[in-house]
Write a protein that holds these residues in place. Structure first.
Motif, short mmCIF file in Angstrom:
data_model
loop_
_atom_site.label_atom_id
_atom_site.label_comp_id
_atom_site.label_asym_id
_atom_site.label_seq_id
_atom_site.Cartn_x
_atom_site.Cartn_y
_atom_site.Cartn_z
N ILE A 738 0.85 -1.19 0.00
CA ILE A 738 0.00 0.00 0.00
C ILE A 738 0.88 1.24 0.00
O ILE A 738 1.82 1.36 0.81
CB ILE A 738 -0.93 0.02 1.22
CG1 ILE A 738 -1.80 -1.24 1.25
CG2 ILE A 738 -1.81 1.26 1.20
CD1 ILE A 738 -2.72 -1.40 0.08
N GLY A 739 0.59 2.18 -0.91
CA GLY A 739 1.36 3.41 -1.00
C GLY A 739 0.48 4.64 -0.90
O GLY A 739 -0.68 4.65 -1.36
N SER A 827 -10.19 8.78 7.25
CA SER A 827 -9.23 7.95 8.00
C SER A 827 -8.95 6.67 7.23
O SER A 827 -9.89 6.02 6.74
CB SER A 827 -9.78 7.61 9.39
OG SER A 827 -9.98 8.79 10.14
N MET A 828 -7.68 6.33 7.13
CA MET A 828 -7.26 5.11 6.42
C MET A 828 -6.34 4.30 7.32
O MET A 828 -5.47 4.86 7.99
CB MET A 828 -6.55 5.48 5.12
CG MET A 828 -7.47 6.14 4.10
SD MET A 828 -6.57 7.05 2.82
CE MET A 828 -6.09 8.51 3.73
N THR A 829 -6.54 3.00 7.30
CA THR A 829 -5.74 2.07 8.09
C THR A 829 -5.28 0.94 7.19
O THR A 829 -6.06 0.42 6.39
CB THR A 829 -6.56 1.50 9.26
OG1 THR A 829 -7.05 2.58 10.06
CG2 THR A 829 -5.71 0.58 10.12
N THR A 830 -4.00 0.57 7.31
CA THR A 830 -3.49 -0.52 6.48
C THR A 830 -2.48 -1.35 7.27
O THR A 830 -1.75 -0.83 8.12
CB THR A 830 -2.83 0.01 5.19
OG1 THR A 830 -2.35 -1.09 4.42
CG2 THR A 830 -1.66 0.93 5.51
N ASP A 831 -2.48 -2.65 6.96
CA ASP A 831 -1.47 -3.55 7.50
C ASP A 831 -0.40 -3.87 6.47
O ASP A 831 0.44 -4.75 6.67
CB ASP A 831 -2.12 -4.84 7.98
CG ASP A 831 -2.90 -5.55 6.87
OD1 ASP A 831 -2.91 -5.05 5.72
OD2 ASP A 831 -3.49 -6.61 7.15
N ARG A 833 -1.20 -4.87 3.37
CA ARG A 833 -1.83 -5.70 2.34
C ARG A 833 -3.21 -5.18 1.95
O ARG A 833 -3.58 -5.19 0.79
CB ARG A 833 -1.95 -7.15 2.82
CG ARG A 833 -0.60 -7.85 3.05
CD ARG A 833 -0.80 -9.29 3.47
NE ARG A 833 -1.56 -10.04 2.46
CZ ARG A 833 -1.00 -10.59 1.38
NH1 ARG A 833 0.31 -10.45 1.15
NH2 ARG A 833 -1.74 -11.27 0.52
N ARG A 834 -3.97 -4.75 2.93
CA ARG A 834 -5.30 -4.21 2.67
C ARG A 834 -5.42 -2.82 3.27
O ARG A 834 -4.80 -2.51 4.29
CB ARG A 834 -6.38 -5.13 3.27
CG ARG A 834 -6.53 -6.46 2.54
CD ARG A 834 -7.49 -7.39 3.26
NE ARG A 834 -8.83 -6.82 3.40
CZ ARG A 834 -9.77 -6.89 2.44
NH1 ARG A 834 -9.49 -7.46 1.28
NH2 ARG A 834 -10.97 -6.39 2.64
N GLU A 848 -17.93 1.17 4.56
CA GLU A 848 -16.47 1.29 4.64
C GLU A 848 -15.85 0.69 3.38
O GLU A 848 -16.27 -0.34 2.88
CB GLU A 848 -15.97 0.57 5.87
CG GLU A 848 -14.50 0.76 6.14
CD GLU A 848 -14.04 0.01 7.37
OE1 GLU A 848 -14.08 -1.23 7.33
OE2 GLU A 848 -13.68 0.66 8.36
N ILE A 849 -14.83 1.39 2.86
CA ILE A 849 -14.14 0.91 1.66
C ILE A 849 -12.97 0.04 2.06
O ILE A 849 -12.16 0.41 2.91
CB ILE A 849 -13.64 2.10 0.81
CG1 ILE A 849 -14.84 2.93 0.32
CG2 ILE A 849 -12.82 1.62 -0.36
CD1 ILE A 849 -14.43 4.17 -0.46
N ALA A 850 -12.87 -1.13 1.47
CA ALA A 850 -11.73 -2.03 1.68
C ALA A 850 -11.07 -2.30 0.34
O ALA A 850 -11.74 -2.65 -0.63
CB ALA A 850 -12.18 -3.34 2.31
#
Length: 855
Positions: A738-739, A827-831, A833-834, A848-850
């Motif tokens: 994720i960038g 707000s965006m959260t990433t591990d 990969r997603r 919510e967008i995934a």
């Protein structure tokens, strides 16, 4: 705590049992307020509230008929009444005649009647306007009309002007203040802005009382302006006597806020108490000459009743703030008790005063001034009920010196969570400053000033001498306040407590007060005799505690530990990357929370004139404090334009900052000079231009600075005085697949340079649109190189930004578009990969967008 005589019961172990209706007005008030709060959170459930209230009322009637003791049915009835009382303000529906249905027809000709006026602050006057017509159509509703410069309009004036109407706009952010909700509770659903020359007066029919009040306020303010003293002293005198605060400079206001003395700049119960006591003394002395009243023992009652007249007039003259309303209602209740020869309980009297305000205007419950006023008085009553019985009778001279400090300490402790919640700022010198300044204000400045005002109304000499003396004392007070404010860390930024934490604090205070009351009761019953049966219950010097109290203490401890553990994990132990694009209007502010707690803030938003609205103080700070963030590892100023810089000034002054990045291209502007001055004064390291590392790897992230480079030289634009946008810092942030790309305000020349010098670096999952989506940026080649899945526009209510052509380009590229103007903070959260995206304004997105990473 104090209990009415004859009703106090003691358990075998000395504990006092809980009695819900010992003070019935308090219990019913809490139920009524709970209903108001529930309706605010879940409005438009009128039928359910009616049914619940009817059922509880039927059960209460059945209990009365059968002679059974009432338990919770009265509380349920009053909770339902509270829900229904605030429903007209909480509902989002409007009648067909409301102006919001014709807001699209403006700008147009608007006709309305002024119902209230505010002071002129920062060169602008705000009026409350009841609308009558919009483009010759009859309408209803109220707006807040802002007039540039001084405005001679008064209540009752009917005016006509040409303007654009806007619905009230709220910045939707974590921890933010809901302006639209606050204005809706005061009956205002729209705003407009005009210049004074655009307003024409059609008719003027001000109420007689309003005209008298305006005249008296003007004359008194003019006499105070002639006093011998500094401008700040004269301004403070007008503030503390008349509620006119536009004469107090922002610097002086900040001094009082830093020292915890901000409450002294507002009308409080002290002023009303002085007026009431003085009026009672004068009237009683005069009525003492009337023998029929003395013979019937009516002189005191008549004097108390007559004292309400100057009290009410002073309340109206000073603007009738919530603290003034509370004080006047308490005076009325005390006078009523004296007329009917009834003793009054302080807690019930305070509850009745709150009832009087909430019945007339239920949304007052959510007003900051209402909450602080009643919380402070409640804490003082509770504290004095615990302290005074333990003092010697009569009071010694040491006790008289100690009492003002104890009163200040009780008020500070009682309002602490509310101050943290609403202002995210606490003064560490508050107790000492209040101990020094409050007696001077209470015993000298306010009495002398009120005496001068009384002489003015009675047309007696000595008015100017009183105001000169009050201003002279205030100048010395200001010197002491400035000295306290200059103490390092006199005021600190604090985290914003949640509702659960505020409730926990209240429960802790209540349990502590109850325990002290139990100890006092035990000591009173044993009389200090160690062989007394109750004294035998002591274990190693500790009083026995009943099992329910032990469980209550255990529950409080468990809640505290659970809450602390939750927030420590959220702040320092989370494994994912969090990025929040804050809703700062037309500007940019991005909060980056790295795994394991490192925090970076990119820009702070801002308006050209921060004195009108400080974005850093009002938006960015509450968002940080709501996340329990009080220190920043890195602050990045991408370029020194006001909509990126000005919001950082407050942040840099009050937060712990490890380092600051800038593009190394300073500008000769006052706010940028202040920016550099703050860095020097606080010794914050400044890293500029080429000194910034191009790549940083930390906590599983890759942080890259892509622009500007030393060789970059955009073509000169003769229409611009300088080019700051194209030299913006461009930052790329990647975690796994994720960038994120943060290009700030770069335009087409900088985009072309980036495409020519490594377009592969630009590919990102999320793009914060360059230059807020302006038509000078987001070229097709740039969009094709980035190929974002999500594009976020940080913009305000500007119909040209984001530009329609830019939106069409991103849609053609298949991007998902989100704007802070409609969605609030993103707000965006990433591990790695997603990517999970959510917005602060939930009704702007269906779900919510995934997104799966594909880099």
């Amino acid at each position: 705590m104090s209990f009415p005589e004859g009703r106090r019961r003691t358990a075998p172990n000395g504990a006092l049992p809980f009695r819900c209706y010992d003070r019935p007005m308090v219990a019913l008030l809490l139920a009524f307020a709970s209903g108001i709060a529930v309706c605010d959170a879940w409005p438009d459930h009128i039928l359910e509230a009616i049914l619940a209230g009817f059922a509880a009322g039927a059960w209460m009637a059945y209990g009365l008929f059968r002679g059974r003791p009432l338990a919770f049915s009265p509380l349920a009835v009053f909770a339902a009444l509270g829900y229904l009382a605030i429903q007209p303000w909480a509902s989002a529906s409007f009648p067909e005649s409301h102006f919001l249905h014709r807001i699209a027809e403006t700008p147009g000709t608007i006709v309305g009647t002024v119902t209230d006026t505010d002071e002129t602050v920062h060169g602008r006057t705000r009026l409350r306007l009841k609308l009558d017509q919009v483009n010759d159509h009859a309408v209803s509703g109220n707006i807040r009309l802002t007039v540039e410069g001084d405005c001679p309009l008064v209540s009752g004036d009917r005016i006509r002007f040409f303007a654009k109407l806007y619905p009230v706009r709220t910045h939707h952010n974590p921890g933010g203040f809901d302006v639209a909700r606050s204005l809706r509770f005061s009956g205002i659903d729209g705003t407009a802005f005009v210049r004074p020359e655009a307003v024409s007066l059609e008719a003027s029919h001000p109420p007689i009382l309003a005209r008298m009040l305006q005249k008296d306020r003007g004359l008194l303010a003019a006499r105070m302006d002639e006093a011998d003293g500094s401008a700040d002293a004269r301004g403070i005198l007008k503030a503390v006597l008349l509620g006119i605060r536009n004469g107090v400079s922002p610097e002086t206001t900040d001094y009082f806020a830093r020292t915890g003395l901000g409450h002294l700049l507002a009308i409080s119960g002290l002023h009303v108490g002085i007026v009431a006591a003085s009026a009672y003394f004068v009237f009683y002395r005069l009525l003492a000459f009337v023998k029929p009243l003395l013979m019937r023992a009516w002189a005191r009652k008549a004097a108390a009743l007559l004292s309400l007249i100057p009290v009410a007039y002073y309340g109206l003259l000073s603007g009738m703030s919530p603290s003034t309303q509370r004080a006047i209602l308490m005076v009325v209740l005390v006078v009523a008790g004296s007329l009917f020869e009834r003793d009054h309980d302080g807690f019930n009297t305070l509850a009745l005063a709150a009832w009087g305000i909430l019945i007339v205007h239920p949304p007052a419950l959510f007003a900051i001034s209402f909450q602080l006023s009643f919380a402070s008085v409640l804490a003082i009553l509770a504290g004095m009920a615990l302290v005074l019985p333990r003092m010697a009778k009569p009071l010694r001279w040491r006790d008289h010196l100690l009492l003002p400090i104890l009163v200040s300490a009780c008020a500070t402790a009682g309002t602490l969570p509310l101050v943290m919640y609403h202002f995210q700022r606490v003064s560490l010198v508050s107790l000492a400053a209040n101990a020094c300044i409050v007696p001077i204000m209470s015993l000298l400045v306010i009495p002398v000033g009120l005496f001068g005002a009384a002489l003015h109304f009675l047309h007696l000499p000595g008015v100017q001498w009183c105001f000169d003396l009050a201003c002279g004392i205030l100048d010395r007070v200001l010197d002491v306040v400035r000295w306290f404010a200059a103490i390092p860390s006199a005021s600190i930024v604090t985290f914003k407590p949640t509702i659960v934490e505020i409730a926990w604090y209240a429960a802790l205070c209540w349990m502590t007060a109850r325990y002290i009351a139990v100890q006092s009761a035990d000591e009173t019953q044993t009389g200090g005799n160690s062989d007394h049966p109750i004294a035998l219950c002591h274990d190693a010097g500790r009083f026995a505690i009943d099992p329910r109290t032990r469980w209550a203490w255990l529950l409080i401890a468990v809640i505290a530990l659970a809450d602390a553990g939750w927030w420590i994990n959220e702040r320092y132990w989370h494994p994912e990357l969090r990025v929040s694009v804050l809703d700062v209007g037309q500007g940019l502010s991005i909060l980056v929370e790295e795994p394991k707690g490192r925090v970076m803030l990119i820009d702070g938003g801002g308006l050209p004139d921060p004195s009108l609205f400080d974005v850093g103080k009002r938006i960015v700070t509450p968002a940080l404090c709501a996340k329990k963030i009080l220190s920043l590892d890195r602050v990045v100023l991408t370029h020194p334009d006001s909509d990126h810089l000005n919001g950082l000034l407050y942040i840099l002054k009050h937060f712990a900052i490890r380092e600051v990045w800038t593009n190394g291209r300073p500008i000769d502007e006052p706010n940028y000079r202040e920016f550099l001055q703050i860095l020097r004064e606080r010794s914050i390291p400044l890293i500029e231009g080429d000194a910034i590392p191009r790549h940083i790897w930390e906590a599983g992230l890759q942080l890259s600075l892509l622009h500007p480079e030393a060789a970059f030289a955009p073509p000169l634009n003769p229409k611009k005085r300088r080019d700051t946008n194209n030299f913006s810092l461009v930052i790329s942030l990647r975690m796994g697949e994720i960038g994120f790309l943060f290009p700030a305000d770069i335009e087409a020349p900088a985009e072309t340079w980036l495409l020519e010098h490594g377009p592969g670096r630009l590919k990102s999952t999320v793009l914060v649109a360059p230059h807020h989506g302006s038509k000078t940026s987001s070229t097709p080649a740039f969009i094709d190189a980035v190929r974002p899945d999500v594009v976020i526009f940080s913009a305000g209510n500007n119909r040209f930004i984001p530009h329609p052509d830019v939106l069409a380009r991103y849609r053609q590229a298949g991007c998902r578009l989100v704007s802070t103007a409609q969605a609030g903070a993103v707000s965006m959260t990433t591990d790695g990969r997603r990517l999970f995206l959510s917005v602060f304004k939930p009704d702007s997105l269906n779900e919510e967008i995934a997104i799966d990473g594909d880099i």
